[in-house]
Write a protein that holds these residues in place. Sequence first.
Motif, PDB file in Angstrom:
ATOM      1  N   ASN A  47       1.052  -1.075   0.130  1.00 38.20           N
ATOM      2  CA  ASN A  47       0.089   0.235  -0.368  1.00 38.20           C
ATOM      3  C   ASN A  47       0.945   1.309  -0.259  1.00 38.20           C
ATOM      4  OD1 ASN A  47       0.862   0.404   2.551  1.00 38.20           O
ATOM      5  ND2 ASN A  47      -0.390  -1.401   3.124  1.00 38.20           N
ATOM      6  N   PRO A  48       0.157   2.448  -0.105  1.00 42.52           N
ATOM      7  CA  PRO A  48       1.142   3.625  -0.121  1.00 42.52           C
ATOM      8  C   PRO A  48       1.683   3.506   0.940  1.00 42.52           C
ATOM      9  CG  PRO A  48      -1.205   4.360  -0.859  1.00 42.52           C
ATOM     10  CD  PRO A  48      -1.284   2.675  -0.600  1.00 42.52           C
ATOM     11  N   VAL A  49       1.562   2.944   2.473  1.00 42.02           N
ATOM     12  CA  VAL A  49       2.857   3.277   3.719  1.00 42.02           C
ATOM     13  C   VAL A  49       3.620   2.236   3.428  1.00 42.02           C
ATOM     14  CG1 VAL A  49       2.641   3.479   6.004  1.00 42.02           C
ATOM     15  CG2 VAL A  49      -0.101   3.813   4.933  1.00 42.02           C
ATOM     16  N   SER A  50       3.563   1.338   3.099  1.00 41.46           N
ATOM     17  CA  SER A  50       4.629   0.821   2.686  1.00 41.46           C
ATOM     18  C   SER A  50       5.361   1.542   1.777  1.00 41.46           C
ATOM     19  CB  SER A  50       3.771  -1.049   2.687  1.00 41.46           C
ATOM     20  OG  SER A  50       2.867  -1.214   1.329  1.00 41.46           O
ATOM     21  N   PHE A  51       5.253   2.403   0.789  1.00 44.44           N
ATOM     22  CA  PHE A  51       5.770   2.335  -0.754  1.00 44.44           C
ATOM     23  C   PHE A  51       6.981   3.784   0.185  1.00 44.44           C
ATOM     24  CE2 PHE A  51       6.369   5.610  -3.984  1.00 44.44           C
ATOM     25  CZ  PHE A  51       7.325   4.840  -5.104  1.00 44.44           C
ATOM     26  N   LEU A  52       5.979   4.059   1.052  1.00 41.69           N
ATOM     27  CA  LEU A  52       6.335   5.369   1.293  1.00 41.69           C
ATOM     28  C   LEU A  52       7.408   4.872   2.715  1.00 41.69           C
ATOM     29  CD1 LEU A  52       3.787   8.009   1.595  1.00 41.69           C
ATOM     30  CD2 LEU A  52       5.781   8.178  -0.108  1.00 41.69           C
ATOM     31  N   THR A  53       7.856   4.425   3.462  1.00 42.74           N
ATOM     32  CA  THR A  53       8.442   3.493   4.295  1.00 42.74           C
ATOM     33  C   THR A  53       9.438   3.062   3.319  1.00 42.74           C
ATOM     34  OG1 THR A  53       6.487   3.206   5.780  1.00 42.74           O
ATOM     35  CG2 THR A  53       9.019   2.265   5.978  1.00 42.74           C
ATOM     36  N   SER A  54       8.900   2.402   2.454  1.00 44.89           N
ATOM     37  CA  SER A  54      10.265   1.859   2.112  1.00 44.89           C
ATOM     38  C   SER A  54      11.595   2.293   0.903  1.00 44.89           C
ATOM     39  CB  SER A  54       9.991   0.142   1.459  1.00 44.89           C
ATOM     40  OG  SER A  54       9.005   0.996   0.479  1.00 44.89           O
ATOM     41  N   GLY A  55      10.904   3.552   0.541  1.00 42.06           N
ATOM     42  CA  GLY A  55      10.867   4.952  -0.405  1.00 42.06           C
ATOM     43  C   GLY A  55      12.175   4.848   0.367  1.00 42.06           C
ATOM     44  N   THR A  56      11.099   5.619   1.563  1.00 41.42           N
ATOM     45  CA  THR A  56      12.723   6.300   2.393  1.00 41.42           C
ATOM     46  C   THR A  56      13.718   6.038   3.712  1.00 41.42           C
ATOM     47  OG1 THR A  56      10.267   7.946   2.930  1.00 41.42           O
ATOM     48  CG2 THR A  56      11.917   8.191   4.492  1.00 41.42           C
ATOM     49  N   LEU A  57      12.955   4.571   3.991  1.00 39.54           N
ATOM     50  CA  LEU A  57      14.229   4.068   4.521  1.00 39.54           C
ATOM     51  C   LEU A  57      14.767   2.647   3.980  1.00 39.54           C
ATOM     52  CD1 LEU A  57      11.808   3.911   8.364  1.00 39.54           C
ATOM     53  CD2 LEU A  57      14.098   5.936   7.063  1.00 39.54           C
ATOM     54  N   GLY A  58      14.569   2.575   3.013  1.00 39.04           N
ATOM     55  CA  GLY A  58      15.277   1.553   2.143  1.00 39.04           C
ATOM     56  C   GLY A  58      15.078  -0.025   2.809  1.00 39.04           C
ATOM     57  N   ILE A  59      15.367  -1.124   2.812  1.00 36.21           N
ATOM     58  CA  ILE A  59      15.359  -2.177   3.342  1.00 36.21           C
ATOM     59  C   ILE A  59      15.128  -2.042   5.018  1.00 36.21           C
ATOM     60  CG2 ILE A  59      16.434  -4.592   3.453  1.00 36.21           C
ATOM     61  CD1 ILE A  59      17.938  -4.525   0.648  1.00 36.21           C
ATOM     62  N   PRO A  60      15.856  -1.282   5.880  1.00 39.10           N
ATOM     63  CA  PRO A  60      15.933  -1.065   6.975  1.00 39.10           C
ATOM     64  C   PRO A  60      14.466  -0.886   7.327  1.00 39.10           C
ATOM     65  CG  PRO A  60      17.416  -0.411   6.378  1.00 39.10           C
ATOM     66  CD  PRO A  60      17.640  -0.162   5.419  1.00 39.10           C
TER      67      PRO A  60
END
Length: 74
Positions: A47-60
């Motif tokens: 979803n958009p939240v996981s997209f933003l989280t993985s885009g901002t923080l990467g694999i961590p």
Amino acid sequence: MRNGKMKKKITGLILHFFARAVVGMMLIFIINQWVLPADSSINVGLNPVSFLTSGTLGIPGVCLLYGITFYQIL
């Protein structure tokens, strides 16, 4: 001259963000499909939240999403 460098930097940051987000979403998909059991409740949604989280923080960030989901089922 300075304006051109600023545009390159912003473009580079945006490209890195989308590269991290795409890799993170692929990682979430792979983990949900092939690593976790089919009846598991630890799946992270795409979803958009996981997209933003993985885009901002990467694999961590992906690890953080799975950690939060695991913590919720305790």
